[in-house]
Design a protein around this motif. Sequence first.
Motif, PDB file in Angstrom:
ATOM      1  N   ALA A  57       5.715   2.441 -12.225  1.00  0.00           N
ATOM      2  CA  ALA A  57       6.307   2.577 -10.889  1.00  0.00           C
ATOM      3  C   ALA A  57       5.448   3.462 -10.005  1.00  0.00           C
ATOM      4  CB  ALA A  57       7.725   3.140 -10.998  1.00  0.00           C
ATOM      5  N   LYS A  58       4.974   4.567 -10.557  1.00  0.00           N
ATOM      6  CA  LYS A  58       4.188   5.513  -9.757  1.00  0.00           C
ATOM      7  C   LYS A  58       2.807   4.947  -9.411  1.00  0.00           C
ATOM      8  CE  LYS A  58       2.239  10.132  -9.879  1.00  0.00           C
ATOM      9  NZ  LYS A  58       1.829  11.238 -10.700  1.00  0.00           N
ATOM     10  N   ASN A  59       2.141   4.360 -10.386  1.00  0.00           N
ATOM     11  CA  ASN A  59       0.750   3.937 -10.192  1.00  0.00           C
ATOM     12  C   ASN A  59       0.578   2.525  -9.653  1.00  0.00           C
ATOM     13  OD1 ASN A  59      -0.259   6.407 -11.190  1.00  0.00           O
ATOM     14  ND2 ASN A  59       0.095   5.693 -13.275  1.00  0.00           N
ATOM     15  N   ARG A  60       1.569   1.653  -9.847  1.00  0.00           N
ATOM     16  CA  ARG A  60       1.386   0.252  -9.481  1.00  0.00           C
ATOM     17  C   ARG A  60       2.349  -0.263  -8.420  1.00  0.00           C
ATOM     18  NH1 ARG A  60      -2.860  -2.328 -12.546  1.00  0.00           N
ATOM     19  NH2 ARG A  60      -3.511  -0.684 -13.948  1.00  0.00           N
ATOM     20  N   ILE A  61       3.468   0.431  -8.214  1.00  0.00           N
ATOM     21  CA  ILE A  61       4.482  -0.093  -7.305  1.00  0.00           C
ATOM     22  C   ILE A  61       4.697   0.795  -6.088  1.00  0.00           C
ATOM     23  CG2 ILE A  61       6.920  -0.731  -7.078  1.00  0.00           C
ATOM     24  CD1 ILE A  61       5.465  -2.678  -8.875  1.00  0.00           C
ATOM     25  N   SER A  62       4.934   2.073  -6.309  1.00  0.00           N
ATOM     26  CA  SER A  62       5.262   2.979  -5.207  1.00  0.00           C
ATOM     27  C   SER A  62       4.081   3.129  -4.255  1.00  0.00           C
ATOM     28  CB  SER A  62       5.663   4.354  -5.757  1.00  0.00           C
ATOM     29  OG  SER A  62       6.840   4.254  -6.521  1.00  0.00           O
ATOM     30  N   ASN A  63       4.400   3.299  -2.980  1.00  0.00           N
ATOM     31  CA  ASN A  63       3.378   3.545  -1.966  1.00  0.00           C
ATOM     32  C   ASN A  63       3.985   4.429  -0.887  1.00  0.00           C
ATOM     33  OD1 ASN A  63       4.745   1.819  -0.037  1.00  0.00           O
ATOM     34  ND2 ASN A  63       3.934   0.090  -1.196  1.00  0.00           N
ATOM     35  N   GLU A  64       3.288   4.607   0.207  1.00  0.00           N
ATOM     36  CA  GLU A  64       3.781   5.503   1.265  1.00  0.00           C
ATOM     37  C   GLU A  64       5.133   5.074   1.818  1.00  0.00           C
ATOM     38  OE1 GLU A  64       0.885   6.105   4.330  1.00  0.00           O
ATOM     39  OE2 GLU A  64      -0.649   6.744   2.918  1.00  0.00           O
ATOM     40  N   SER A  65       5.380   3.784   1.899  1.00  0.00           N
ATOM     41  CA  SER A  65       6.627   3.321   2.515  1.00  0.00           C
ATOM     42  C   SER A  65       7.723   3.009   1.498  1.00  0.00           C
ATOM     43  CB  SER A  65       6.362   2.081   3.361  1.00  0.00           C
ATOM     44  OG  SER A  65       5.884   1.029   2.547  1.00  0.00           O
ATOM     45  N   TYR A  66       7.402   3.004   0.212  1.00  0.00           N
ATOM     46  CA  TYR A  66       8.406   2.661  -0.799  1.00  0.00           C
ATOM     47  C   TYR A  66       8.196   3.503  -2.052  1.00  0.00           C
ATOM     48  CZ  TYR A  66      10.876   0.059  -4.423  1.00  0.00           C
ATOM     49  OH  TYR A  66      11.690  -0.291  -5.468  1.00  0.00           O
ATOM     50  N   GLN A  67       9.226   4.236  -2.419  1.00  0.00           N
ATOM     51  CA  GLN A  67       9.197   5.033  -3.643  1.00  0.00           C
ATOM     52  C   GLN A  67      10.271   4.527  -4.591  1.00  0.00           C
ATOM     53  OE1 GLN A  67       7.001   7.661  -4.392  1.00  0.00           O
ATOM     54  NE2 GLN A  67       5.986   6.813  -2.593  1.00  0.00           N
ATOM     55  N   MET A  68       9.923   4.322  -5.836  1.00  0.00           N
ATOM     56  CA  MET A  68      10.857   3.857  -6.847  1.00  0.00           C
ATOM     57  C   MET A  68      11.129   5.003  -7.822  1.00  0.00           C
ATOM     58  SD  MET A  68      10.301   0.798  -9.640  1.00  0.00           S
ATOM     59  CE  MET A  68      10.119  -0.463  -8.386  1.00  0.00           C
TER      60      MET A  68
END
Length: 195
Positions: free
Chosen positions: A130-141
Amino acid sequence: MKEILQNLDFQPVIHPYIWKNELEMYSYTEKLKNEGLIRIASYEEFLFDEDDTELYTQQFRELYKHLGEYYETTDSIKRADDLPDNCDIFNYRRAETSIGDVHVILMAAYMDIPVIFTEDGDISALKSIAKNRISNESYQMEIYNALDALELIIKRPDCIFSKKEIEKMLNEIKERPHRSKFKQLWDTYHGDNSK
């Protein structure tokens, strides 16, 4: 379960793959669905056309491969064996792998669902993805397990559970060693009384 869901003000959305392969056969989850406490998503909610389905399939394979590499480097007892080239990821099932976890992470990302609850034994792997492949500035999982959920509940000023009920829950979910920590947490947020 009902009280926990209601106390957190969440309505869980269940991936159709997880429902079909892991939960549908249990009468208690069927009851939760019928009472409106959980909702089963449909693929049409997050895969709008053939292009979305192809992208999802590609991302699924990449995340699944990344998860397998994580398991190998951490000597995990879990595994993510190579998927057959021609397998239908929406129906492919293999025990003791993390296929369902990858489906859940992708659906959450596609639907902008900020919180995932799991009882996966290797939650650190899922958090890494989630941290390295999915989350970004506009979306946090965020990914939570039962202990994390219990901590969220205790920290609420309007927590409906007594300290004794929290202890009982910890016993029921086989997390007895954490009783001392959660008693202290209770005292911090609700005063030193043993209600």
